[in-house]
Motif scaffolding. Structure first.
Motif, PDB file in Angstrom:
ATOM      1  N   ARG A 164     -16.299 -14.482   0.693  1.00 13.92           N
ATOM      2  CA  ARG A 164     -15.209 -13.611   1.156  1.00 13.92           C
ATOM      3  C   ARG A 164     -15.756 -12.455   1.971  1.00 13.92           C
ATOM      4  NH1 ARG A 164     -12.930  -9.686  -3.184  1.00 13.92           N
ATOM      5  NH2 ARG A 164     -14.985  -8.840  -2.627  1.00 13.92           N
ATOM      6  N   ASN A 165     -16.808 -11.821   1.491  1.00 14.49           N
ATOM      7  CA  ASN A 165     -17.396 -10.677   2.194  1.00 14.49           C
ATOM      8  C   ASN A 165     -17.959 -11.082   3.556  1.00 14.49           C
ATOM      9  OD1 ASN A 165     -16.718  -9.123   0.007  1.00 14.49           O
ATOM     10  ND2 ASN A 165     -18.767  -9.143  -0.899  1.00 14.49           N
ATOM     11  N   ASN A 224     -14.998 -11.411   5.791  1.00 10.60           N
ATOM     12  CA  ASN A 224     -14.498 -10.075   6.130  1.00 10.60           C
ATOM     13  C   ASN A 224     -15.420  -9.378   7.133  1.00 10.60           C
ATOM     14  OD1 ASN A 224     -12.052  -9.767   4.736  1.00 10.60           O
ATOM     15  ND2 ASN A 224     -13.113  -9.364   2.800  1.00 10.60           N
ATOM     16  N   ASN A 255     -14.486  -7.997  10.643  1.00  9.44           N
ATOM     17  CA  ASN A 255     -14.733  -6.587  10.957  1.00  9.44           C
ATOM     18  C   ASN A 255     -15.435  -6.417  12.310  1.00  9.44           C
ATOM     19  OD1 ASN A 255     -13.522  -5.651   8.629  1.00  9.44           O
ATOM     20  ND2 ASN A 255     -15.439  -5.608   7.452  1.00  9.44           N
ATOM     21  N   GLN A 298      -8.385  -1.945   7.110  1.00  8.98           N
ATOM     22  CA  GLN A 298      -8.728  -3.099   6.291  1.00  8.98           C
ATOM     23  C   GLN A 298      -9.705  -2.719   5.177  1.00  8.98           C
ATOM     24  OE1 GLN A 298      -7.312  -6.215   6.516  1.00  8.98           O
ATOM     25  NE2 GLN A 298      -8.304  -6.395   4.522  1.00  8.98           N
ATOM     26  N   ASP A 354      -9.187  -3.348   1.292  1.00  8.73           N
ATOM     27  CA  ASP A 354     -10.185  -4.007   0.425  1.00  8.73           C
ATOM     28  C   ASP A 354     -10.475  -3.167  -0.812  1.00  8.73           C
ATOM     29  OD1 ASP A 354     -10.329  -6.062   2.209  1.00  8.73           O
ATOM     30  OD2 ASP A 354     -12.157  -5.342   3.212  1.00  8.73           O
ATOM     31  N   ARG A 383      -9.776 -13.206   8.511  1.00  2.00           N
ATOM     32  CA  ARG A 383      -9.134 -12.390   7.487  1.00  2.00           C
ATOM     33  C   ARG A 383      -8.251 -13.230   6.573  1.00  2.00           C
ATOM     34  NH1 ARG A 383     -11.348  -7.999   6.593  1.00  2.00           N
ATOM     35  NH2 ARG A 383     -10.951  -6.992   8.598  1.00  2.00           N
ATOM     36  N   ALA A 415     -10.489 -15.054   4.264  1.00  2.00           N
ATOM     37  CA  ALA A 415     -11.018 -14.107   3.283  1.00  2.00           C
ATOM     38  C   ALA A 415      -9.961 -13.752   2.245  1.00  2.00           C
ATOM     39  CB  ALA A 415     -11.504 -12.842   3.990  1.00  2.00           C
TER      40      ALA A 415
END
Length: 287
Positions: free
Chosen positions: A72-73, A76, A80, A106, A110, A164, A167
């Motif tokens: 997920r990171n 993201n 980003n 965002q 988070d 996104r 994620a």
């Protein structure tokens, strides 16, 4: 003396039966406590085994949470990077002045989602947090809609949105796995609590078992002692009775001998003997 010994033997026999009966009662009680103890020990083992299963499932879900968080990171981070490029474009072209960039918003989302996942809060506080997330997502949507009008960054925006979205799906999975991990953790704790409770009860039943068994052993020793004394009484009483019987026989034999000698003297004097007289002389072995 014989009567006194017989009375004492009767009393000893009564004591022996009482100790035997008490011993049997205590042995039965000890067996009951042993069965209860064994049953409780079985329940303890079942609870511990079940707790171990929940522990394994908890650890599996926690491990999955960590792995999915990494994915997920990463998604993201990719989003980003694209949003940074979009924000740079906004600054250069004044697309949306005096407003926070999509990346900054965002990051705030988070953080709030992480708080929702990890912090303990009441219903009102959680509802307030959810509303904040919705508002921030609405801000992103407004900015994205305005940016989509620019064909230069349309592709980047679509790609960032896809990262996104992916994620967000992983975040939902993280939340699901984290909740499962917590459920299994709670079940594990409950199982260990039950195991401790049944273990304590088993220890108490074992204490009662040992207590009853020791008391039964004491009663058995008393019973054995009574049995030994009964055998001693039987020997003494039997000896006295045998001696008394022998004395009685000797007295009878002496009386027969005396009577037979009188008859024998009569016979020597020429008197006529009857059949009983002859039998008497035979018994006294005088003829």
């Amino acid at each position: 003396m014989l009567t006194e010994l017989i009375d004492k033997r009767k009393t000893m026999l009564t004591d022996s039966e009482q100790h035997k009966e008490k011993r049997n009662e205590l042995n039965a009680l000890a067996s009951t406590h042993a069965r209860e103890r064994n049953q409780l020990n079985g329940q303890t083992r079942e609870c511990v085994d079940e707790a171990q299963k929940h522990k394994e499932l908890r650890d599996e879900n926690n491990k999955a949470v960590q792995q999915i968080k990494v994915e997920r990171n990463q998604l993201n981070e990719k989003a980003n990077v694209l949003f940074e490029e979009i924000d740079s474009y906004k600054k250069e072209h004044g697309a949306i002045s005096n407003s926070r960039g999509i990346k900054e918003i965002q990051k705030r989302i988070d953080k709030l989602e992480m708080d929702q996942q990890t912090r303990v809060m009441n219903t009102d506080k959680e509802r307030e947090l959810i509303d904040q997330i919705k508002q921030l997502k609405h801000q992103i949507k407004e900015q994205e809609e305005e940016l989509e009008q620019n064909k230069e960054i349309h592709t980047k925006l679509q790609e960032a949105r896809e990262f996104r979205r992916a994620a967000s799906e992983l975040h939902a999975t993280v939340t699901e796995k984290a909740e499962l991990a917590q459920q299994h953790h709670d079940l594990m704790v409950e199982c260990y609590r039950k195991a401790d409770k049944s273990r304590e009860a088993a220890d108490e039943e074992h204490r009662k078992f040992v207590e009853a068994q020791e008391a039964a052993d004491a009663e058995h020793n008393q019973f054995i002692a009574c049995q030994k004394e009964l055998r001693d009484y039987d020997k003494v009483i039997g000896g006295i009775r045998k001696k008394g019987k022998k004395t009685k026989v000797n007295k009878e034999q002496k009386a027969v001998r005396q009577e037979a000698e009188q008859v024998f003297q009569q016979f020597r004097a020429g008197e006529k003997l009857t059949t009983d007289d002859i039998l008497l002389l035979q018994r006294a072995k005088l003829i």
